[in-house]
Design an enzyme around this catalytic site. Sequence first.
Site, mmCIF file in Angstrom:
data_model
loop_
_atom_site.group_PDB
_atom_site.id
_atom_site.type_symbol
_atom_site.label_atom_id
_atom_site.label_comp_id
_atom_site.label_asym_id
_atom_site.label_seq_id
_atom_site.Cartn_x
_atom_site.Cartn_y
_atom_site.Cartn_z
ATOM 1 N N GLU A 139 118.391 22.121 -23.276
ATOM 2 C CA GLU A 139 118.623 20.675 -23.345
ATOM 3 C C GLU A 139 120.108 20.330 -23.461
ATOM 4 O OE1 GLU A 139 115.319 18.755 -25.867
ATOM 5 O OE2 GLU A 139 115.403 20.818 -26.577
ATOM 6 N N TYR B 124 113.256 12.959 -17.342
ATOM 7 C CA TYR B 124 114.666 12.843 -16.978
ATOM 8 C C TYR B 124 114.931 12.586 -15.492
ATOM 9 C CZ TYR B 124 115.133 14.625 -21.684
ATOM 10 O OH TYR B 124 115.033 14.776 -23.043
ATOM 11 N N ARG C 180 112.204 9.756 -33.810
ATOM 12 C CA ARG C 180 111.275 9.155 -32.851
ATOM 13 C C ARG C 180 109.963 9.916 -32.904
ATOM 14 N NH1 ARG C 180 112.823 10.644 -27.644
ATOM 15 N NH2 ARG C 180 110.808 11.669 -27.429
ATOM 16 N N ASN D 184 110.727 13.761 -33.179
ATOM 17 C CA ASN D 184 112.042 14.188 -32.719
ATOM 18 C C ASN D 184 113.076 13.685 -33.722
ATOM 19 O OD1 ASN D 184 111.517 15.084 -29.675
ATOM 20 N ND2 ASN D 184 110.280 13.264 -30.109
ATOM 21 N N GLY E 250 116.866 11.638 -27.870
ATOM 22 C CA GLY E 250 117.826 11.357 -26.811
ATOM 23 C C GLY E 250 118.461 9.987 -26.952
#
Length: 330
Positions: free
Chosen positions: A16, A236, A275, A293, A297
Amino acid sequence: MSKKNIALVAGGYSGEYEVSINSANNIAANLPAEQFNVYKILINRDSWFHEAATGKVEVDKNDFSITVDGSKINFDAAFITVHGTPGEDGKLQGYFDMLGLPYNTCDAATSALTMNKAHTKSIVHGIKHLNVAKSLQLFKKDMHDVGTITASLKFPLFIKPNNGGSSVGMSKVHNAAELPHALDKAFKEDSQILVEEFIKGREFSIGIARLNHHLKVLPATEIISSKEFFDYEAKYTPGVSEEITPANLTAEQNERISEVVAEAYLRLNCKGMTRIDFILQEETDDFYFIEINTTPGQSAASLIPQQVRAAGMDVQQFYTDIINGASTSA
């Protein structure tokens, strides 16, 4: 008031890396220059460095400082936006704790715990109105009997690295014949994997953050993927998935999920912004936990910035509040 020196830590040792760089670029663009001197610190297995105007500057790991143009720069706080190891699994947090450097994320213990999907599920299990899918945890060093898996769980199944993120190494399988390849794919990413029953329903993601000493639950996002599930490509690649923020949920559903994620945040001893991903099961209207998470992101198109804007909040102020709330458990 003097400006704070902020280390914006990005990169990492996982697949990542590029996602993290995109997050750092967006955060840097949204930190007010009148309040912060922002220094992007890129980390990989070979080096930790800052790309100064005069070239690459190595980080002194003894005190996490850099020297630019002959001047030593110490940091007031670190903004960790590394997805995966070592920024999401507690390693950086433990290092910063030993240095006494405040940071924006959950502490080392919570970060390490929540990277382990199976352990996280065991802690959130029992929260009112929150369900967890039936699953098995497998270890690379053990023998893996397909027959045992098929006897214990109902197809279709999700196979996922237990400590991974961004759906790297994840597969959905419909029968026993597909299991060996999916197991091998997941074990290439992690020595532990999770085999989990598929819950049919709508998929959502919702951010929650502690801002100015108060918990703020952000508007949920519904994720509608054109692929079979929300994998790395769906996350993505533009156009592969539709993300609806705020999600089309009833007032009762919004209230219920807000209570659930707030309880999960507190039970897991979270800090900063996190999240939580979940499924609203089709037949029952029950919420099922997917994962949390702790360094979500932060690219311009990522879910947290979407949700901040949908809440009528200013993204720049949001990141400012996150930094000002940074702490250390040392």
